[in-house]
Design an enzyme around this catalytic site. Sequence first.
Site, PDB file in Angstrom:
ATOM      1  N   LYS A 157      62.049  30.473  62.711  1.00 21.78           N
ATOM      2  CA  LYS A 157      60.918  30.989  61.699  1.00 21.78           C
ATOM      3  C   LYS A 157      59.632  31.541  62.282  1.00 21.78           C
ATOM      4  CE  LYS A 157      63.182  29.020  57.748  1.00 21.78           C
ATOM      5  NZ  LYS A 157      63.143  28.061  56.469  1.00 21.78           N
ATOM      6  N   PHE A 201      69.543  24.849  60.132  1.00 21.87           N
ATOM      7  CA  PHE A 201      69.875  25.711  59.067  1.00 21.87           C
ATOM      8  C   PHE A 201      70.877  24.903  58.362  1.00 21.87           C
ATOM      9  CE2 PHE A 201      72.717  29.046  57.948  1.00 21.87           C
ATOM     10  CZ  PHE A 201      71.991  30.003  57.207  1.00 21.87           C
ATOM     11  N   GLU A 274      59.114  25.732  46.698  1.00 23.06           N
ATOM     12  CA  GLU A 274      60.399  26.092  47.150  1.00 23.06           C
ATOM     13  C   GLU A 274      61.196  24.929  47.791  1.00 23.06           C
ATOM     14  OE1 GLU A 274      59.910  31.078  47.174  1.00 23.06           O
ATOM     15  OE2 GLU A 274      60.302  29.714  49.010  1.00 23.06           O
ATOM     16  N   GLU A 287      58.642  26.405  51.372  1.00 25.16           N
ATOM     17  CA  GLU A 287      57.417  26.905  51.389  1.00 25.16           C
ATOM     18  C   GLU A 287      56.779  26.280  50.025  1.00 25.16           C
ATOM     19  OE1 GLU A 287      57.853  31.209  51.839  1.00 25.16           O
ATOM     20  OE2 GLU A 287      59.223  31.021  53.234  1.00 25.16           O
ATOM     21  N   ARG A 291      50.651  31.389  44.023  1.00 25.05           N
ATOM     22  CA  ARG A 291      50.310  32.436  43.159  1.00 25.05           C
ATOM     23  C   ARG A 291      51.126  32.136  41.802  1.00 25.05           C
ATOM     24  NH1 ARG A 291      54.582  34.158  46.629  1.00 25.05           N
ATOM     25  NH2 ARG A 291      56.129  34.571  45.561  1.00 25.05           N
ATOM     26  N   VAL A 294      56.719  35.762  39.382  1.00 27.94           N
ATOM     27  CA  VAL A 294      57.301  36.855  38.416  1.00 27.94           C
ATOM     28  C   VAL A 294      58.388  35.936  37.323  1.00 27.94           C
ATOM     29  CG1 VAL A 294      59.317  38.633  38.353  1.00 27.94           C
ATOM     30  CG2 VAL A 294      57.699  38.772  40.567  1.00 27.94           C
TER      31      VAL A 294
HETATM   32  C1  MV4 Z   1      66.549  28.460  55.396  1.00 30.78           C
HETATM   33  C2  MV4 Z   1      67.716  28.435  55.124  1.00 30.78           C
HETATM   34  C3  MV4 Z   1      68.595  27.563  55.658  1.00 30.78           C
HETATM   35  N1  MV4 Z   1      68.077  26.612  56.366  1.00 30.78           N
HETATM   36  N2  MV4 Z   1      65.946  27.437  56.264  1.00 30.78           N
HETATM   37  C4  MV4 Z   1      64.953  32.236  53.121  1.00 30.78           C
HETATM   38  C5  MV4 Z   1      63.599  32.794  52.559  1.00 30.78           C
HETATM   39  C6  MV4 Z   1      62.544  31.987  53.354  1.00 30.78           C
HETATM   40  N3  MV4 Z   1      61.909  31.315  52.426  1.00 30.78           N
HETATM   41  C7  MV4 Z   1      63.466  31.049  53.993  1.00 30.78           C
HETATM   42  N4  MV4 Z   1      64.681  31.153  53.851  1.00 30.78           N
HETATM   43  C8  MV4 Z   1      65.922  30.463  54.348  1.00 30.78           C
HETATM   44  N5  MV4 Z   1      65.381  29.109  54.928  1.00 30.78           N
HETATM   45  C9  MV4 Z   1      66.662  26.366  56.678  1.00 30.78           C
HETATM   46  N6  MV4 Z   1      66.348  25.491  57.374  1.00 30.78           N
HETATM   47  C10 MV4 Z   1      68.251  29.687  54.166  1.00 30.78           C
HETATM   48  C11 MV4 Z   1      67.345  30.641  53.824  1.00 30.78           C
HETATM   49  C12 MV4 Z   1      67.645  31.712  53.140  1.00 30.78           C
HETATM   50  C13 MV4 Z   1      67.710  31.815  51.667  1.00 30.78           C
HETATM   51  C14 MV4 Z   1      66.862  30.803  51.061  1.00 30.78           C
HETATM   52  C15 MV4 Z   1      66.521  30.827  49.649  1.00 30.78           C
HETATM   53  C16 MV4 Z   1      67.410  31.927  48.914  1.00 30.78           C
HETATM   54  C17 MV4 Z   1      67.793  32.872  49.625  1.00 30.78           C
HETATM   55  C18 MV4 Z   1      68.131  32.828  51.082  1.00 30.78           C
HETATM   56  C19 MV4 Z   1      68.879  33.673  51.677  1.00 30.78           C
HETATM   57  C20 MV4 Z   1      69.029  33.499  52.986  1.00 30.78           C
HETATM   58  C21 MV4 Z   1      68.449  32.574  53.812  1.00 30.78           C
END
Ligand code: MV4
Length: 448
Positions: A157, A201, A274, A287, A291, A294
């Site tokens: 990331k 992940f 989140e 995260e 703010r 929505v």
């Molecule tokens: C992740 C994850 C799986 N594992 N981190 C997507 C938005 C960003 N805030 C981080 N995201 C993700 N981080 C780890 N370690 C999967 C996602 C993710 C996701 C998260 C929330 C809602 C929809 C998503 C769609 C794809 C990936």
Amino acid sequence: MKKILIANRGEIALRIIRAAKDLRINTVAVFSEADEDSLHVCFADESVCIGKSPPNESYLNIPRIIAAAEVTGADAIHPGYGFLAENPAFAEACEDNNFIFIGPPSGTIKKMGDKAEARKVMKEAGVPVTPGSDGVVQDIKEGLTIAEKIKYPVIVKAVSGGGGRGMRIAKNELELKAGFRMAKSEAQAAFGDNRLYIEKFIENPRHIEIQILADSFGNVIHLGERECSIQRRHQKLTEESPSTAVDKKLREAMGKAAVAGTRQLGYQSAGTFEFLLETNGGFYFMEMNTRIQVEHTVTEMVTDIDLVSEQIRIAGGEPILTPKQNQIHMRGHSIEVRINAEDHTKGFTPRPGTINALHFPGGPGIRIDSHIYQGYTVPPHYDSLLLKLISHGTDREHSRKRLLRALDELVIRGVPTTIPIHKEILKHPDFKEGKINTGFIKKLGYLP
Ligand code: MV4
């Protein structure tokens, strides 16, 4: 606080004007040339044109917004969501020019904008974070070492990313080598910052977030969770509170973590944690959003707390109206759908245009937050959100049925809308059973 300038447009500008009116505070709207005929301009006590239609020349232009606050004698500025809401330079510009920024201190926005730093702060507070790197990963060699330790799959990331931009999943060494390089150049291009970090992940998680409020008197409370797993390309479609995946015990654990993180950070205002929720019930900090969001409405419906009003009170140095955790009760169930002017059969392409017929639903348990009216032209320069339709009921099924009833009454003609996909989602057997995760929309077949 006597006069608030709203540095935003659309439904959220109206939402803020309404909260200010309830608090007997005057309002100043700012608008671009495209928004001359918009409702936030009508409903505010005063208004100032701040430039041409492109966001860079209006809603993203810090000097123009500060100047508008100066000429109208506003004493506070509310950024809404999007645009400048999480720009630490904007919060700082407000602070430097002696305007109250209706949000957290600029230093906390900056800290949470650095996703590696955010992980560090939360880890220190005892908030669970995914296994991963301690801060920034300097090079691919270090990346490979970390991945070996936490085991594949991993996700790379961008430190300045967020909201799903600049991420790469790697299932093995080879993919990590390629993904690391691509993520680095993508991050450089998108954010001017090529720093990366690595996490384990988590597959098919739920996206669950916790709403918090923190005031300058040391009161920190959480208002339960929102289920936000139904997304496409990192944009939420449907949100609800409570989540079918969260029981009292899990809510307390996630709430406690969010409150601890808030205190560690020295945060004041409304904010959102989140989390990724695993199928086995494990949760991890992802995260923090600094703010108003929505989907704050579903929390308002179940807690009966006006979050925007609380945000304003806190910024004005007043305590939260309900400052103690044991005063917070979640009642019933609320679901929100975001209705956009777009064609969901063509990959959700935005379709601006003029609304030539409009009928809003009503009745028990229905709320609409919207800036549109019959004859309104949706401009092409901004996001295509038309309205948020929110239901409340005694339980999830009651709320779901009321929302479907309202969707059947809702008429919007002149632009294509996401109404059909929302009906499909709400009627889907998996949704009915609460069996949802972040892969739900892909499963419906609208996305590649
Ligand atoms: C992740 C994850 C799986 N594992 N981190 C997507 C938005 C960003 N805030 C981080 N995201 C993700 N981080 C780890 N370690 C999967 C996602 C993710 C996701 C998260 C929330 C809602 C929809 C998503 C769609 C794809 C990936």
